[in-house]
Design a protein around this motif. Structure first.
Motif, PDB file in Angstrom:
ATOM      1  N   ARG A 108       9.430  55.667 -13.106  1.00 35.53           N
ATOM      2  CA  ARG A 108       8.860  55.349 -11.715  1.00 35.53           C
ATOM      3  C   ARG A 108       7.601  54.845 -11.923  1.00 35.53           C
ATOM      4  N   TRP A 109       7.271  53.856 -11.136  1.00 42.43           N
ATOM      5  CA  TRP A 109       5.933  53.360 -11.054  1.00 42.43           C
ATOM      6  C   TRP A 109       5.235  53.647  -9.794  1.00 42.43           C
ATOM      7  N   LEU A 110       4.025  54.418  -9.843  1.00 43.52           N
ATOM      8  CA  LEU A 110       3.389  54.947  -8.871  1.00 43.52           C
ATOM      9  C   LEU A 110       1.883  53.866  -8.589  1.00 43.52           C
ATOM     10  N   GLU A 111       1.681  53.721  -7.199  1.00 44.78           N
ATOM     11  CA  GLU A 111       0.833  52.902  -6.876  1.00 44.78           C
ATOM     12  C   GLU A 111       0.643  51.756  -7.862  1.00 44.78           C
ATOM     13  N   TYR A 112       1.774  51.053  -7.808  1.00 47.56           N
ATOM     14  CA  TYR A 112       2.023  49.876  -8.997  1.00 47.56           C
ATOM     15  C   TYR A 112       1.366  48.800  -8.436  1.00 47.56           C
ATOM     16  N   GLY A 132      -1.452  43.043  -4.335  1.00 52.38           N
ATOM     17  CA  GLY A 132      -0.828  44.061  -3.466  1.00 52.38           C
ATOM     18  C   GLY A 132      -0.427  45.395  -4.375  1.00 52.38           C
ATOM     19  N   VAL A 133      -0.474  46.420  -3.746  1.00 51.50           N
ATOM     20  CA  VAL A 133       0.026  47.776  -4.338  1.00 51.50           C
ATOM     21  C   VAL A 133       1.255  48.468  -3.754  1.00 51.50           C
ATOM     22  N   ALA A 134       2.307  48.510  -4.710  1.00 56.78           N
ATOM     23  CA  ALA A 134       3.318  49.133  -4.196  1.00 56.78           C
ATOM     24  C   ALA A 134       3.183  50.849  -4.169  1.00 56.78           C
ATOM     25  N   ASP A 135       3.426  51.593  -3.134  1.00 54.16           N
ATOM     26  CA  ASP A 135       3.251  52.712  -2.978  1.00 54.16           C
ATOM     27  C   ASP A 135       4.337  53.446  -4.223  1.00 54.16           C
ATOM     28  N   ILE A 148       9.567  51.657  -2.794  1.00 56.70           N
ATOM     29  CA  ILE A 148       9.492  52.473  -1.312  1.00 56.70           C
ATOM     30  C   ILE A 148       7.823  52.368  -0.947  1.00 56.70           C
ATOM     31  N   ASP A 149       7.739  52.162   0.424  1.00 55.94           N
ATOM     32  CA  ASP A 149       6.497  52.087   1.044  1.00 55.94           C
ATOM     33  C   ASP A 149       6.366  53.097   2.058  1.00 55.94           C
ATOM     34  N   LEU A 162       7.890  41.758   5.579  1.00 57.67           N
ATOM     35  CA  LEU A 162       8.315  41.192   4.406  1.00 57.67           C
ATOM     36  C   LEU A 162       7.447  41.824   3.318  1.00 57.67           C
ATOM     37  N   GLN A 163       6.718  42.877   3.669  1.00 59.70           N
ATOM     38  CA  GLN A 163       6.121  43.373   2.349  1.00 59.70           C
ATOM     39  C   GLN A 163       6.910  44.151   1.364  1.00 59.70           C
ATOM     40  N   VAL A 164       7.864  44.965   1.617  1.00 58.93           N
ATOM     41  CA  VAL A 164       8.796  45.611   0.663  1.00 58.93           C
ATOM     42  C   VAL A 164       9.602  44.446  -0.101  1.00 58.93           C
TER      43      VAL A 164
END
Length: 182
Positions: A108-112, A132-135, A148-149, A162-164
């Motif tokens: 799991r990558w958090l705040e990636y 950007g930062v993925a949640d 996951i956002d 478009l973000q995800v």
């Protein structure tokens, strides 16, 4: 635009309550802490068999964040997260969704942080600089991933969001670079 480009701060409210933006940040932090603790304990996939365990870890993670909230916001925050006699809490919704789709989570990558030039799925195409930062990005069994956002407000229109999808393409590139795979 107002926050990032113009560098304007959100107006403060007269009552000691969290603004929608602060509430969103709070929810993000609760989930970040939960998944950090869950993974640190070797959590992996959340299944229906492990809901009680997951909820206990979530309660522990959220507890330390609820304590310093402004007076009056603590009970509202607790109700929002854990539910009440008349509403379901965020924890039950999120953990329920996780357990409903039990896919083996390898990492799991958090705040990636996704920063750099990306091809966005176009092989030998022009690379686009993005930041950007993925949640959360779950690396799943079978070389798949799930982005996951978290949204504390209304969800975006899936036909226009478009973000995800962009984060997914960027994460796929980063994973291929790291592992030398496609």
């Amino acid at each position: 635009f107002a926050s990032d480009v113009l560098k304007l701060d959100e107006l403060t409210q007269d009552e000691p309550a969290l603004s929608p933006r602060a509430r969103g940040r709070f929810i993000h932090e609760v989930f970040h802490r939960f998944f950090e603790q869950w993974d640190r304990r070797g959590g992996g996939t959340i299944t229906s068999d492990r809901m009680v365990e997951a909820r206990a870890v979530f309660s522990e993670a959220a507890g330390s964040l609820l304590a310093p909230l402004p007076e009056g916001e603590g009970p509202r925050g607790r109700s929002r997260i854990f539910g009440s006699a008349i509403s379901v809490g965020i924890v039950d919704v999120v953990l329920g969704l996780e357990a409903a789709r039990p896919v083996e989570v390898v990492e799991r990558w958090l705040e990636y942080r996704l920063e750099g030039a990306f091809s966005l799925g176009v092989e030998n195409g022009r690379r686009i600089p993005l930041k950007g930062v993925a949640d959360r990005i779950d690396l799943l069994a079978g070389n798949r991933l799930r982005v996951i956002d978290y949204k504390s407000g209304y969800p975006p229109n899936v036909k226009r969001a478009l973000q995800v999808p962009i984060y997914a393409l960027c994460a796929k590139e980063r994973l291929a670079e790291r592992d030398g795979t496609e």
